[in-house]
Scaffold this motif. Structure first.
Motif, PDB file in Angstrom:
ATOM      1  N   ASP A 246      58.132  35.014  30.343  1.00 50.24           N
ATOM      2  CA  ASP A 246      59.028  34.491  31.370  1.00 50.24           C
ATOM      3  C   ASP A 246      60.145  33.652  30.743  1.00 50.24           C
ATOM      4  O   ASP A 246      59.925  32.932  29.763  1.00 50.24           O
ATOM      5  N   THR A 262      53.150  34.752  31.048  1.00 50.88           N
ATOM      6  CA  THR A 262      52.928  33.458  30.415  1.00 50.88           C
ATOM      7  C   THR A 262      52.460  33.711  28.982  1.00 50.88           C
ATOM      8  O   THR A 262      52.060  34.835  28.636  1.00 50.88           O
ATOM      9  N   GLU A 263      52.487  32.679  28.159  1.00 50.56           N
ATOM     10  CA  GLU A 263      52.016  32.827  26.777  1.00 50.56           C
ATOM     11  C   GLU A 263      50.544  33.217  26.751  1.00 50.56           C
ATOM     12  O   GLU A 263      50.119  34.064  25.952  1.00 50.56           O
TER      13      GLU A 263
END
Length: 315
Positions: A246, A262-263
């Motif tokens: 993102d 997300t990570e």
């Protein structure tokens, strides 16, 4: 256990924004900041780049610095093929995504009789050709190169003959064209495409697991279905562009896009994909520390890289 080889490609001539060639060193700095000996533990090799071309004219507007990209694709292909032939697992850390065409060419050169599947984890489809590109940047053409795709039905540009000659050579690196077929491709996270690319995606019914699919059905489920979709392939290559993350966390990349992973989701996804015995190569690209604050993108990328490596070594 697999013998890993880190192949560093500090090239950014296929990108439109400067700085991606610094991404590899940014990952190394992140490793140091985490107190990791990652780059001491694994065999590494750096491929010479052509970044001096950044100081010269870009050449044809519809395929900027294409002669240099051809040189890089050939160099990457040679090294990836050699690594595989030596029974090592190549992990490519690269600047811009055009080098992926070299990686795929190298895999096919090493295994000319094997069917190769491609998992493309990216915000972009990278399906443009000189005939359709809005920017002329080759990092948006890497998939078209290996698919031998001109997309003349969506033609908007008129490339000159010199550009077309280089384009033909790019598509035929390793003397194999096409190197993969559309049914051998699974996209994950692609959400920023131009009409010309969308035309190809729909025509060939290319599988694309969206961010919504991942949120609805879980990373683990999407990873399983991705591998199942490529069950007909002998080998699988996984390419990870950090702009699939993102834009709120992927500021350190040249083409950030909102509504991404997300990570943690990305780390879970990559580590799950790389547990498949068919995966023969992993690539990570497009980290640009000049656009970042406190090297956050590289730190996220390094954590994903470590998870990927652990999946390979513990498989």
């Amino acid at each position: 256990m697999k013998e890993l080889k880190i192949i560093e490609v500090k090239s950014e001539i296929g990108a439109g924004t400067r700085g991606a060639s610094l991404g590899v060193d940014a990952i190394k700095i992140a490793a140091l900041d985490f107190g990791s000996r990652y780059f001491k533990k694994h065999n590494t090799l750096e491929i010479p780049n052509e970044n001096h071309l950044l100081l010269e004219a870009t050449g044809n507007a519809f395929a900027k610095r294409i002669s240099g990209v051809l040189t890089m694709v050939e160099r990457v292909a040679e090294e990836v093929a050699k690594t595989l032939e030596n029974n090592s697992f190549p992990i490519i850390l690269a600047g811009d995504h055009s080098t992926a065409a070299g990686t795929i060419s190298g895999i096919r050169k090493a295994y000319p009789k094997s069917k190769l599947g491609v998992i493309w984890v990216d915000a972009h489809a990278d399906l443009h050709s000189p005939y359709t590109t809005p920017s002329g940047n080759l990092h948006g053409m890497s998939m078209a190169i290996v698919l031998d795709e001109d997309n003349l039905d969506s033609k908007v540009n008129k490339p000159d003959q010199e550009t077309l000659n280089y384009w033909f050579q790019l598509k035929n690196v390793a003397n194999i064209a096409p190197k993969i077929n559309y049914k051998d491709v699974v996209y994950i996270g692609v959400r920023d495409v131009e009409p010309q690319e969308d035309f190809l995606l729909k025509r060939h019914k290319v599988k694309n697991f969206t961010i919504a699919d991942i949120r609805k059905r879980s990373v683990e489920r999407i990873a399983i279905e991705t591998i199942q979709a490529l069950d007909h392939c002998d080998l699988i290559y996984v390419s990870f562009d950090v702009d699939v993350l993102d834009s709120a966390i992927s500021k350190g990349t040249g083409t950030p896009v909102s509504n991404g992973l997300t990570e943690r989701e990305a780390g879970n996804l990559i580590s799950r994909l790389l547990t498949s015995d068919k995966v023969c190569c992993f690539e990570m690209v497009e980290i640009n520390p000049t656009l970042d604050k406190e090297n956050l993108m590289a730190e996220n990328a390094f954590e994903i890289l470590v998870r990927a490596t652990n999946s390979l070594l513990n498989d």
